[in-house]
Design a protein around this motif. Structure first.
Motif, PDB file in Angstrom:
ATOM      1  N   THR A  49       0.741  -1.086  -0.060  1.00 38.36           N
ATOM      2  CA  THR A  49      -0.005   0.080  -0.296  1.00 38.36           C
ATOM      3  C   THR A  49       0.646   1.335   0.200  1.00 38.36           C
ATOM      4  O   THR A  49       1.899   1.380   0.697  1.00 38.36           O
ATOM      5  CB  THR A  49      -1.090   0.039   1.385  1.00 38.36           C
ATOM      6  OG1 THR A  49      -1.816  -1.371   1.329  1.00 38.36           O
ATOM      7  CG2 THR A  49      -1.824   1.174   1.239  1.00 38.36           C
ATOM      8  N   PHE A  50       0.717   1.937  -0.904  1.00 35.99           N
ATOM      9  CA  PHE A  50       1.582   3.193  -1.065  1.00 35.99           C
ATOM     10  C   PHE A  50       0.477   4.422  -0.368  1.00 35.99           C
ATOM     11  O   PHE A  50      -0.487   4.764  -0.490  1.00 35.99           O
ATOM     12  CB  PHE A  50       1.614   3.837  -2.380  1.00 35.99           C
ATOM     13  CG  PHE A  50       2.652   2.693  -3.342  1.00 35.99           C
ATOM     14  CD1 PHE A  50       3.871   2.895  -2.955  1.00 35.99           C
ATOM     15  CD2 PHE A  50       1.937   1.947  -3.882  1.00 35.99           C
ATOM     16  CE1 PHE A  50       4.975   1.999  -3.953  1.00 35.99           C
ATOM     17  CE2 PHE A  50       2.828   0.972  -4.746  1.00 35.99           C
ATOM     18  CZ  PHE A  50       3.956   1.151  -4.726  1.00 35.99           C
ATOM     19  N   VAL A  51       1.267   5.211   0.732  1.00 40.30           N
ATOM     20  CA  VAL A  51       0.790   6.272   1.349  1.00 40.30           C
ATOM     21  C   VAL A  51       1.596   7.204   1.075  1.00 40.30           C
ATOM     22  O   VAL A  51       2.785   7.384   1.357  1.00 40.30           O
ATOM     23  CB  VAL A  51       0.774   5.720   2.807  1.00 40.30           C
ATOM     24  CG1 VAL A  51       0.256   6.928   3.739  1.00 40.30           C
ATOM     25  CG2 VAL A  51       0.322   4.438   3.380  1.00 40.30           C
ATOM     26  N   PHE A  52       0.722   8.328   0.817  1.00 36.40           N
ATOM     27  CA  PHE A  52       1.573   9.868   0.153  1.00 36.40           C
ATOM     28  C   PHE A  52       1.640  10.596   1.403  1.00 36.40           C
ATOM     29  O   PHE A  52       0.553  10.922   2.113  1.00 36.40           O
ATOM     30  CB  PHE A  52       0.629  10.262  -0.980  1.00 36.40           C
ATOM     31  CG  PHE A  52       0.650   9.271  -2.012  1.00 36.40           C
ATOM     32  CD1 PHE A  52       1.857   9.156  -2.967  1.00 36.40           C
ATOM     33  CD2 PHE A  52      -0.359   8.320  -2.074  1.00 36.40           C
ATOM     34  CE1 PHE A  52       1.796   8.134  -3.949  1.00 36.40           C
ATOM     35  CE2 PHE A  52      -0.335   7.355  -2.956  1.00 36.40           C
ATOM     36  CZ  PHE A  52       0.690   7.154  -3.925  1.00 36.40           C
ATOM     37  N   VAL A  53       2.766  11.159   1.664  1.00 39.69           N
ATOM     38  CA  VAL A  53       3.114  11.803   2.931  1.00 39.69           C
ATOM     39  C   VAL A  53       3.608  13.140   2.550  1.00 39.69           C
ATOM     40  O   VAL A  53       4.585  13.302   1.721  1.00 39.69           O
ATOM     41  CB  VAL A  53       4.181  11.248   3.750  1.00 39.69           C
ATOM     42  CG1 VAL A  53       4.406  12.068   5.038  1.00 39.69           C
ATOM     43  CG2 VAL A  53       3.634   9.632   4.219  1.00 39.69           C
ATOM     44  N   ASN A  54       2.703  14.282   3.194  1.00 37.19           N
ATOM     45  CA  ASN A  54       2.969  15.457   2.786  1.00 37.19           C
ATOM     46  C   ASN A  54       3.757  16.405   3.759  1.00 37.19           C
ATOM     47  O   ASN A  54       4.075  17.544   3.446  1.00 37.19           O
ATOM     48  CB  ASN A  54       1.521  16.307   2.584  1.00 37.19           C
ATOM     49  CG  ASN A  54       0.939  15.340   1.453  1.00 37.19           C
ATOM     50  OD1 ASN A  54      -0.483  15.055   1.790  1.00 37.19           O
ATOM     51  ND2 ASN A  54       1.379  15.033   0.180  1.00 37.19           N
ATOM     52  N   ASP A  55       4.170  15.851   4.759  1.00 44.74           N
ATOM     53  CA  ASP A  55       4.707  16.761   6.062  1.00 44.74           C
ATOM     54  C   ASP A  55       6.022  16.323   6.413  1.00 44.74           C
ATOM     55  O   ASP A  55       6.542  16.366   7.632  1.00 44.74           O
ATOM     56  CB  ASP A  55       3.699  16.615   7.043  1.00 44.74           C
ATOM     57  CG  ASP A  55       3.260  15.302   7.659  1.00 44.74           C
ATOM     58  OD1 ASP A  55       3.893  14.512   7.228  1.00 44.74           O
ATOM     59  OD2 ASP A  55       2.690  15.078   8.731  1.00 44.74           O
TER      60      ASP A  55
END
Lengths: 213, 213
Positions: free
Chosen positions: A123-129
């Motif tokens: 599962t690819f989780v997109f992290v913006n912080d």
């Protein structure tokens, strides 16, 4: 021992992770600056290994010696991975449906995107912080296993320079790229490193270093 | 077998032969950009070796294991060396009277200068007509023994890119310089290389590559 943060990369003898010309714009032009030939020389040892071939659905067979064992151990210890957006973008085009991670993968990006679940457990989780947030999310889901900084070079450099890497393995293949993306660039020069382990095969050296605090 | 042309160099993990700031202007300022600390970390394994200590008149004692044997073999196989003018200029200030080569040493330079004989059998010969001339002069005087391209990085690169090197050894120490003089820079990317031999000690890896024609 406890959970570790590591990276594990293939590098040309002149220190590059990717040859010049190996970018999204030229993925369909393998002759552009000969990037495909160079990349092929760097990675040919890994394409011969049984574990790698099975994991990437490249077919059965392959070598089952020390090199194969190393790859399998690296896979098995990995409870979560972290990668940059450029690596993800290239991988999205190259990996099979059943992406080869089979764990949670944190993708560092400014783009907002829902988690993307693939068959086979990736599962690819997109992290913006930022990198520290991505790391603590990865550490949570990795459980007893380790967190791998998958790449590219810039992401590896950020974690290394922030003092967040416990150990790393470099697979040096005897090939020169001439120009490309260097693994190390402006690296923090006060790290305290030690050789932890080394293996040499017929056409690649594998050396693991640990950072001492 | 026959006479070989080789180089044998110590390199930081990020690929530098010398740290930033280690130049003639700053030889007396060891704290300048911490060049002395970095250089010391790169070379400490060699200063511990018995053979190196004796040859540089640093005193008796020292380690006499595999690392020492490698240094002694490298010395014994060398029938002549070739170096650049900057390396010679630095060495002229650093080497003992009895310079550590004990053979003919060709110095690549535009400066006209008479051969300079040192006690202990080292004679520096100043060559003004290019790398191929220096090599053929070195090959003549080396007899049965090999020719070493001693350095610095730029001279190594010239011989390597001209296809004149048969084999080379890289001693990688786990230290980062961050910035400095890279061993490889714009290296010819079509060389055909093979790992010939590898040893690993507690704090340095020694890998020898041969170039296939």
């Amino acid at each position: 021992m406890g959970q570790k943060v590591f990276f594990d990369v293939m590098v040309s003898l002149d220190g590059f992770m990717a040859p010049e010309g190996m970018t999204m714009d030229h993925l369909n032009e393998p002759d552009y600056k000969h990037w495909m030939r160079k990349w092929g020389e760097l990675t040919k040892w890994v394409f011969r290994q049984q574990f790698f071939r099975e994991n990437l659905k490249l077919g059965s067979g392959g070598e089952a010696g020390n090199d194969n064992k190393l790859l399998e151990e690296t896979f098995n210890r990995t409870g979560a991975s972290i990668m940059g957006k450029r690596m993800f973008d290239a991988g999205e085009r190259m990996w099979p449906e059943d992406a080869p991670f089979h764990t949670r993968v944190m993708v560092l990006t400014h783009q907002m995107r829902e988690a993307w679940e693939r068959p086979g457990g990736t599962t690819f989780v997109f992290v913006n912080d930022g990198i520290e947030s991505a790391l603590s999310q990865a550490q949570k889901v990795a459980g007893e296993r380790d967190v791998r900084i998958a790449g590219g070079a810039n992401v590896v450099q950020q974690y290394l320079n922030a003092g967040l890497v416990d150990e790393f393995t470099i697979h040096h293949t005897p090939v020169f790229f001439g120009e490309g993306v260097p693994l190390f660039s402006g690296t923090n020069d006060v790290m305290n490193l030690r050789i932890k382990r080394a293996h040499v095969s017929s056409d690649v050296t594998h050396v693991t270093y640990e950072t001492l605090r």
